[in-house]
Design a protein around this motif. Structure first.
Motif, PDB file in Angstrom:
ATOM      1  N   ALA A  89       5.936  -0.346   2.008  1.00 22.66           N
ATOM      2  CA  ALA A  89       4.809  -0.077   2.905  1.00 22.66           C
ATOM      3  C   ALA A  89       4.312   1.352   2.720  1.00 22.66           C
ATOM      4  N   LYS A  90       3.006   1.542   2.947  1.00 19.37           N
ATOM      5  CA  LYS A  90       2.389   2.862   2.823  1.00 19.37           C
ATOM      6  C   LYS A  90       3.141   3.876   3.687  1.00 19.37           C
ATOM      7  N   GLY A  91       3.555   4.994   3.067  1.00 19.52           N
ATOM      8  CA  GLY A  91       4.238   6.050   3.803  1.00 19.52           C
ATOM      9  C   GLY A  91       5.737   5.885   3.883  1.00 19.52           C
ATOM     10  N   PHE A  92       6.281   4.797   3.283  1.00 20.18           N
ATOM     11  CA  PHE A  92       7.726   4.562   3.325  1.00 20.18           C
ATOM     12  C   PHE A  92       8.330   4.694   1.931  1.00 20.18           C
ATOM     13  N   LYS A  93       9.613   5.056   1.886  1.00 20.16           N
ATOM     14  CA  LYS A  93      10.332   5.204   0.609  1.00 20.16           C
ATOM     15  C   LYS A  93      11.123   3.947   0.258  1.00 20.16           C
ATOM     16  N   ILE A 197      -4.579  -4.955   4.431  1.00 15.49           N
ATOM     17  CA  ILE A 197      -5.690  -4.380   3.662  1.00 15.49           C
ATOM     18  C   ILE A 197      -7.009  -5.110   3.927  1.00 15.49           C
ATOM     19  N   ASN A 198      -6.960  -6.387   4.139  1.00 15.16           N
ATOM     20  CA  ASN A 198      -8.059  -7.333   3.992  1.00 15.16           C
ATOM     21  C   ASN A 198      -8.976  -7.423   5.222  1.00 15.16           C
ATOM     22  N   LEU A 199      -9.812  -8.465   5.277  1.00 12.99           N
ATOM     23  CA  LEU A 199     -10.690  -8.675   6.432  1.00 12.99           C
ATOM     24  C   LEU A 199      -9.895  -9.200   7.620  1.00 12.99           C
ATOM     25  N   ARG A 307      -5.389   0.855  -2.264  1.00 12.42           N
ATOM     26  CA  ARG A 307      -4.248   0.454  -1.453  1.00 12.42           C
ATOM     27  C   ARG A 307      -3.113  -0.137  -2.296  1.00 12.42           C
ATOM     28  N   LEU A 308      -3.431  -0.878  -3.368  1.00 17.23           N
ATOM     29  CA  LEU A 308      -2.373  -1.415  -4.232  1.00 17.23           C
ATOM     30  C   LEU A 308      -1.592  -0.304  -4.910  1.00 17.23           C
ATOM     31  N   ILE A 309      -2.263   0.802  -5.212  1.00 16.31           N
ATOM     32  CA  ILE A 309      -1.573   1.974  -5.767  1.00 16.31           C
ATOM     33  C   ILE A 309      -0.629   2.566  -4.706  1.00 16.31           C
ATOM     34  N   GLU A 310      -1.127   2.675  -3.466  1.00 12.30           N
ATOM     35  CA  GLU A 310      -0.298   3.209  -2.371  1.00 12.30           C
ATOM     36  C   GLU A 310       0.927   2.353  -2.111  1.00 12.30           C
ATOM     37  N   LEU A 311       0.807   1.018  -2.300  1.00 14.63           N
ATOM     38  CA  LEU A 311       1.922   0.104  -2.060  1.00 14.63           C
ATOM     39  C   LEU A 311       2.927   0.080  -3.204  1.00 14.63           C
ATOM     40  N   GLY A 312       2.597   0.752  -4.302  1.00 12.81           N
ATOM     41  CA  GLY A 312       3.512   0.775  -5.448  1.00 12.81           C
ATOM     42  C   GLY A 312       3.387  -0.447  -6.341  1.00 12.81           C
ATOM     43  N   LEU A 313       2.385  -1.315  -6.099  1.00 15.24           N
ATOM     44  CA  LEU A 313       2.232  -2.521  -6.912  1.00 15.24           C
ATOM     45  C   LEU A 313       1.418  -2.250  -8.176  1.00 15.24           C
TER      46      LEU A 313
END
Length: 316
Positions: A89-93, A197-199, A307-313
């Motif tokens: 998750a964004k902001g988590f290790k 992320i989505n609608l 956002r996919l970059i932020e999630l590490g995917l």
């Protein structure tokens, strides 16, 4: 707000103006106040739900080596299998304590999006998984279209405003398996606190404790649906497009009590995405002196990539 409101899509579909407006008012108010509703009257029947859960369990019961051959490199996990602990998750290790699968959009021949979307991945060991997954995808997408029509009316837009953006949209059906916890989790949870992320997200499998939503007072409240309900929440794209009038709410899936560590949990969210060129610029009627514009203009495709970059995917 201390609990998730329940609404019935059959009110919107009734053909009776008063019932239809009642649904519009109820879901709009809930999305302004907490960003989640439990929805009855959707298009998933009991047979399809039972079949889908059966096929999902069969897939995740396959040997790890078999599942890993469906992990497709270079596409950011957008189709096929994503292994345990890969998403953060964004902001988590710490990686989330889950593994999952992605079904994507089913395009007609000649669609202009064929070059943009990865192909769906077929599981040869269990062909029915593919068939049932497609049917569930399409029924959830159909449900989502009507929810967005109600929200368009609530926002003072044409009822069919969102239709052109979600037809052939980059939506994802994600069966998730949270395996039994076999050792001390070391501060990891099944799904760390996040916004989608989505609608909108349509979630199957919120019947037991685990999913929690943060209300406007900063309190975590349990989000538990009835067996015939989907949990549906606002995602960041819709929140951004409405200048935060409709709230994308932080939520998490917490670990069960220690005595239930030996049990699996399954949930199946449908992440409803628009086509990549949809502008997410703040709607004019959601901006005024008291609610100044909060975000820079962007498109759905640009926002998803970020956002996919932020999630590490996806790696930069």
């Amino acid at each position: 707000m201390k609990q998730i409101p329940s609404v019935d899509l059959r009110d919107f579909l009734s053909g009776e103006p008063e019932r239809k407006q009642k649904f519009v008012n109820e879901i709009g108010k809930a999305y302004e106040e907490i960003g989640f509703v439990a929805l009855k009257g959707h298009f998933l029947d009991d047979r399809l739900v039972d079949e889908l859960y059966g096929e999902v369990k069969k897939f995740f019961d396959l040997p790890v080596e078999t599942k890993q051959k469906y992990e497709i490199p270079g596409i950011g996990g957008q189709r096929g299998y994503v292994g345990f602990g890969k998403e953060t998750a964004k902001g988590f290790k710490k990686g989330d304590l889950k593994e999952f699968w992605h079904f994507g959009q089913y395009l007609e021949d000649g669609s202009k999006y064929a070059a943009e979307y990865p192909d769906n991945v077929e599981v040869t060991e269990n062909p029915k998984f593919n068939v049932v997954g497609k049917e569930a995808y399409q029924m959830l997408e159909k449900t989502g279209v009507y929810v967005l029509r109600a929200l368009a009316l609530y926002l003072g837009l044409d009822e069919f405003y969102f239709d052109k953006f979600v037809a052939e949209g980059n939506s994802i059906l994600r069966p998730i398996h949270y395996p039994p916890i076999t050792q001390e989790p070391d501060n990891a949870v099944r799904a760390a606190a996040h916004g989608d992320i989505n609608l909108i997200t349509l979630l199957m499998g919120a019947q037991g404790k685990g999913l929690q939503v943060m209300n406007h007072d900063g309190e975590w409240i349990d989000a538990i649906a009835q067996p015939d309900e989907l949990m549906i929440n606002v995602g960041d794209m819709l929140s951004r497009h409405t200048n935060n009038k409709l709230k994308s709410t932080i939520h998490q899936v917490v670990n069960p009590p220690r005595e239930m560590w030996g049990t699996s949990r399954y949930s199946i969210p449908f992440f409803m995405h628009p086509v990549s060129e949809m502008p997410l610029n703040a709607l004019e009627n959601c901006v005024d002196e008291n609610n100044p514009k909060l975000y820079e203009d962007t498109t759905a495709g640009e926002f998803l990539q970020e956002r996919l970059i932020e999630l590490g995917l996806i790696k930069k």
